[in-house]
Design a protein around this motif. Structure first.
Motif, PDB file in Angstrom:
ATOM      1  N   MET A   1      -1.043 -31.598   8.866  1.00 52.35           N
ATOM      2  CA  MET A   1      -1.876 -32.068   7.749  1.00 52.35           C
ATOM      3  C   MET A   1      -2.272 -30.900   6.839  1.00 52.35           C
ATOM      4  N   VAL A   2      -2.671 -29.796   7.445  1.00 49.57           N
ATOM      5  CA  VAL A   2      -3.017 -28.601   6.672  1.00 49.57           C
ATOM      6  C   VAL A   2      -1.822 -28.164   5.827  1.00 49.57           C
ATOM      7  N   SER A   3      -0.629 -28.157   6.438  1.00 50.83           N
ATOM      8  CA  SER A   3       0.585 -27.727   5.738  1.00 50.83           C
ATOM      9  C   SER A   3       0.899 -28.626   4.549  1.00 50.83           C
ATOM     10  N   VAL A   4       0.754 -29.934   4.761  1.00 60.75           N
ATOM     11  CA  VAL A   4       1.021 -30.898   3.690  1.00 60.75           C
ATOM     12  C   VAL A   4       0.104 -30.649   2.489  1.00 60.75           C
ATOM     13  N   ASN A   5      -1.107 -30.245   2.750  1.00 56.96           N
ATOM     14  CA  ASN A   5      -2.084 -30.065   1.680  1.00 56.96           C
ATOM     15  C   ASN A   5      -1.988 -28.712   0.983  1.00 56.96           C
ATOM     16  N   ILE A   6      -1.825 -27.632   1.741  1.00 58.48           N
ATOM     17  CA  ILE A   6      -1.924 -26.312   1.111  1.00 58.48           C
ATOM     18  C   ILE A   6      -0.588 -25.750   0.655  1.00 58.48           C
ATOM     19  N   PHE A   7       0.503 -26.076   1.347  1.00 64.08           N
ATOM     20  CA  PHE A   7       1.805 -25.516   0.969  1.00 64.08           C
ATOM     21  C   PHE A   7       2.403 -26.364  -0.138  1.00 64.08           C
ATOM     22  N   ARG A   8       2.448 -25.785  -1.329  1.00 66.25           N
ATOM     23  CA  ARG A   8       2.838 -26.537  -2.522  1.00 66.25           C
ATOM     24  C   ARG A   8       3.441 -25.576  -3.541  1.00 66.25           C
ATOM     25  N   CYS A   9       4.045 -26.118  -4.562  1.00 63.63           N
ATOM     26  CA  CYS A   9       4.541 -25.289  -5.657  1.00 63.63           C
ATOM     27  C   CYS A   9       3.357 -24.785  -6.472  1.00 63.63           C
TER      28      CYS A   9
ATOM     29  N   LEU B   1       1.772 -18.906   4.252  1.00 59.89           N
ATOM     30  CA  LEU B   1       0.408 -18.505   3.879  1.00 59.89           C
ATOM     31  C   LEU B   1       0.445 -17.292   2.956  1.00 59.89           C
ATOM     32  N   LEU B   2       1.284 -16.330   3.297  1.00 57.46           N
ATOM     33  CA  LEU B   2       1.408 -15.122   2.479  1.00 57.46           C
ATOM     34  C   LEU B   2       1.937 -15.443   1.086  1.00 57.46           C
ATOM     35  N   ASP B   3       2.834 -16.413   0.992  1.00 56.93           N
ATOM     36  CA  ASP B   3       3.339 -16.826  -0.324  1.00 56.93           C
ATOM     37  C   ASP B   3       2.211 -17.329  -1.221  1.00 56.93           C
ATOM     38  N   LEU B   4       1.218 -17.977  -0.612  1.00 57.14           N
ATOM     39  CA  LEU B   4       0.122 -18.557  -1.392  1.00 57.14           C
ATOM     40  C   LEU B   4      -0.832 -17.510  -1.960  1.00 57.14           C
ATOM     41  N   PHE B   5      -0.724 -16.259  -1.504  1.00 67.18           N
ATOM     42  CA  PHE B   5      -1.572 -15.203  -2.057  1.00 67.18           C
ATOM     43  C   PHE B   5      -1.283 -14.973  -3.542  1.00 67.18           C
ATOM     44  N   ASP B   6      -0.179 -15.516  -4.039  1.00 62.87           N
ATOM     45  CA  ASP B   6       0.132 -15.388  -5.459  1.00 62.87           C
ATOM     46  C   ASP B   6      -0.592 -16.436  -6.301  1.00 62.87           C
ATOM     47  N   SER B   7      -1.434 -17.250  -5.657  1.00 63.76           N
ATOM     48  CA  SER B   7      -2.242 -18.229  -6.396  1.00 63.76           C
ATOM     49  C   SER B   7      -3.179 -17.503  -7.362  1.00 63.76           C
ATOM     50  N   GLU B   8      -3.355 -18.073  -8.539  1.00 65.98           N
ATOM     51  CA  GLU B   8      -4.230 -17.457  -9.535  1.00 65.98           C
ATOM     52  C   GLU B   8      -5.707 -17.794  -9.314  1.00 65.98           C
ATOM     53  N   ASP B   9      -5.979 -18.732  -8.421  1.00 63.49           N
ATOM     54  CA  ASP B   9      -7.372 -19.121  -8.168  1.00 63.49           C
ATOM     55  C   ASP B   9      -8.006 -18.132  -7.187  1.00 63.49           C
ATOM     56  N   PRO B  10      -9.012 -17.359  -7.608  1.00 62.75           N
ATOM     57  CA  PRO B  10      -9.614 -16.357  -6.716  1.00 62.75           C
ATOM     58  C   PRO B  10     -10.293 -16.972  -5.492  1.00 62.75           C
ATOM     59  N   ARG B  11     -10.760 -18.223  -5.607  1.00 65.39           N
ATOM     60  CA  ARG B  11     -11.399 -18.883  -4.467  1.00 65.39           C
ATOM     61  C   ARG B  11     -10.386 -19.133  -3.354  1.00 65.39           C
ATOM     62  N   GLU B  12      -9.183 -19.538  -3.765  1.00 63.81           N
ATOM     63  CA  GLU B  12      -8.133 -19.788  -2.773  1.00 63.81           C
ATOM     64  C   GLU B  12      -7.698 -18.481  -2.111  1.00 63.81           C
ATOM     65  N   ARG B  13      -7.560 -17.418  -2.897  1.00 56.21           N
ATOM     66  CA  ARG B  13      -7.149 -16.126  -2.327  1.00 56.21           C
ATOM     67  C   ARG B  13      -8.195 -15.591  -1.349  1.00 56.21           C
ATOM     68  N   GLU B  14      -9.460 -15.855  -1.622  1.00 55.70           N
ATOM     69  CA  GLU B  14     -10.524 -15.403  -0.716  1.00 55.70           C
ATOM     70  C   GLU B  14     -10.409 -16.106   0.638  1.00 55.70           C
TER      71      GLU B  14
END
Length: 491
Positions: free
Chosen positions: A143-151, A214-227
């Motif tokens: 469930m976590v994967s379905v929600n957070i791993f995205r383009c 998870l490491l791929d998502l560190f390229d998100s521009e949202d600072p809240r998500e990176r935190e």
């Protein structure tokens, strides 16, 4: 306006093949940058975003649950303990649905039901009211994967085609689905830190593929998500010892790509923050792998143009290495000199600040190895027409440890910087720089008056020789001009 239209629409990720709801969350065949999983795909390399019409690459709009299919489930406290694991699975199914947050009026009831369900799941894990089964753990990670791993959406510079935009000046992008995404991250974090979580079981689901995505998502521009990602990855590194070498290597690869290919990544500062804590825990004597990481990744991170975004964290990591092993000071200082900026004055000020921190942890023997090239560079900084650079270089003499190192090696250092000090006093335009230079000059005079006078004499001799050479040059040109004039008259 165009950027807002692009960012207002989000691609939906590909669904997990084991999702009980059997809905599809994205187009098949989406690119996965390095992860080896058929369930969920993260696309950070191309960062393909939606078109202005809101359609994804497969031509379908974000998948919403059919009307009326989501109903509130009973609370955990309202069912018998024996039924809570089943209820936990049902709540996970509800949380697998995706919603379109670009339109606040779309499915508000269903969005609120999912949010409340996620809150209940977080409370259930955090309270430790019951140890969840392996099946529940597996389904929760799905469930976590379905929600957070995205383009991830296209970055600002990718939308506009601006190649040289300053990352610090780009508009802040906030993930529209954050009300749900935050709770999913919180659930994952609570699961990892929970004392009830058995790492032997959890590592089957939080595996290398999961960590890589998870490491791929560190390229998100949202600072809240990176935190949140920073905290989660740090906890994974601490709890799952088996993943530690893999995590370090994966972070290395992100740095290499950033340094040598893109010079664009949103999460370098957060990754360095994690590494600062990791480096602090390195055992002594330091492994060769860690020293190579310093030389091949951390020191070259001084090269990219947007260093100001992550310099504070980088400087901390570098200083940690020197404090751990003082013999690395020479390597670090020579590395700084290698990447020393030539035309970027603000970057030079950052380098000088970092240099002071490194010198604070440097011992006399290592200082002597690099002091000649180091003070040649400092002499150039002293004469910089940019007053902040000259001022920051002169501030080095405010540090007691640095002054003691200079005093021990004044016979070598003063002749290198003496001319720069004299030039500042006679020609520098800034009064603050002029005053600081006078103080440094006085400090050297009090340290060793004989050496100071010898440097004055040598400088006077050099200036006399330079004047003589200049006079000879002018005489030679005059002779040539006279000879040319006579030839013209004869002609």
């Amino acid at each position: 306006m165009f950027k807002k239209i692009i960012k207002g629409n989000k691609k939906t990720p590909k669904s997990d093949s084991h999702d009980p709801s059997s809905f599809t969350y994205g187009p098949p065949g989406a690119r996965n940058s390095g992860a080896v999983s058929a369930n969920v795909v993260v696309n950070h390399a191309s960062r393909a975003g939606p078109t202005a019409s809101g359609l994804n690459a497969g031509g379908s709009s974000p998948v919403l649950p059919p009307s009326g299919t989501i109903e509130p489930l009973p609370l955990f406290r309202d069912v018998p303990v024996s039924d809570r694991q089943t209820l936990f699975l049902r709540k996970l199914q509800v949380c697998c649905f995706h919603f379109d947050f670009s339109d606040t009026l779309k499915a508000p009831r269903e969005k609120e039901i999912k949010r409340q369900t996620l809150l209940e799941l977080v409370d259930f894990i955090q309270s430790g009211s019951g140890k969840i089964t392996e099946t529940c753990q597996e389904e929760m990670i799905k469930m976590v994967s379905v929600n957070i791993f995205r383009c991830l959406p296209p970055a600002c510079h990718e939308n506009t085609g601006q190649e040289n935009a300053d990352p610090e000046e780009e508009e802040l992008y906030l993930e529209p689905s954050w009300p749900h995404l935050q709770l999913v991250y919180e659930l994952l974090l609570r699961y990892i830190v929970s004392s009830d979580t058995d790492t032997k079981v959890a590592k089957r689901y939080i595996d290398h593929s999961f960590v890589l995505k998870l490491l791929d998502l560190f390229d998100s521009e949202d600072p809240r998500e990176r935190e949140y990602l920073k905290n989660i990855l740090h906890r994974i590194y601490g709890k799952f010892m088996v993943h530690r070498p893999f995590i370090r290597k994966a972070i290395n690869n992100i740095f290499y790509r950033f340094i040598y290919e893109t010079e664009r990544h949103s999460g370098i500062a957060e990754l360095l923050e994690i590494l600062g804590s990791i480096i602090n825990g390195f055992a002594l004597p330091m492994k060769e792998e860690h020293k190579l990481f310093l030389v091949r990744a951390l020191i070259p991170l001084h090269k990219p143009k947007p260093i100001a975004v992550y310099h504070q964290q980088l400087s901390y990591c570098i200083t940690q290495f020197v404090e751990k092993d003082y013999k690395l000071a020479d390597t670090v200082i020579r590395g700084l000199l290698k990447y020393w900026p030539v035309t970027n004055c603000q970057k030079e000020v950052l380098f000088l600040g970092e240099l002071e921190e490194v010198l604070e942890a440097t011992q006399a023997a290592e200082f002597q190895r690099c002091m000649v090239p180091l003070f040649r560079q400092i002499a150039r900084c002293l004469n910089s027409s940019h007053f902040q650079v000259a001022e920051r270089a002169l501030f080095l003499w405010n540090n007691e440890h640095t002054v003691s190192l200079i005093a021990q090696n004044r016979n070598v250092i003063l002749p290198i910087i003496f001319e720069a000090l004299e030039n500042n006093i006679s020609t520098h335009w800034n009064q603050a720089v002029h005053g600081l230079t006078v103080n440094v000059r006085k400090m050297f005079l009090e340290m060793d008056a004989d050496l100071f006078e010898e440097c004055q004499r040598q400088l006077a001799e050099r200036e006399a020789r330079a004047k003589e050479v200049e006079e000879q040059r002018e005489m030679t040109w005059k002779k040539l001009a006279d000879a040319a004039g006579e030839d013209m008259i004869t002609a």
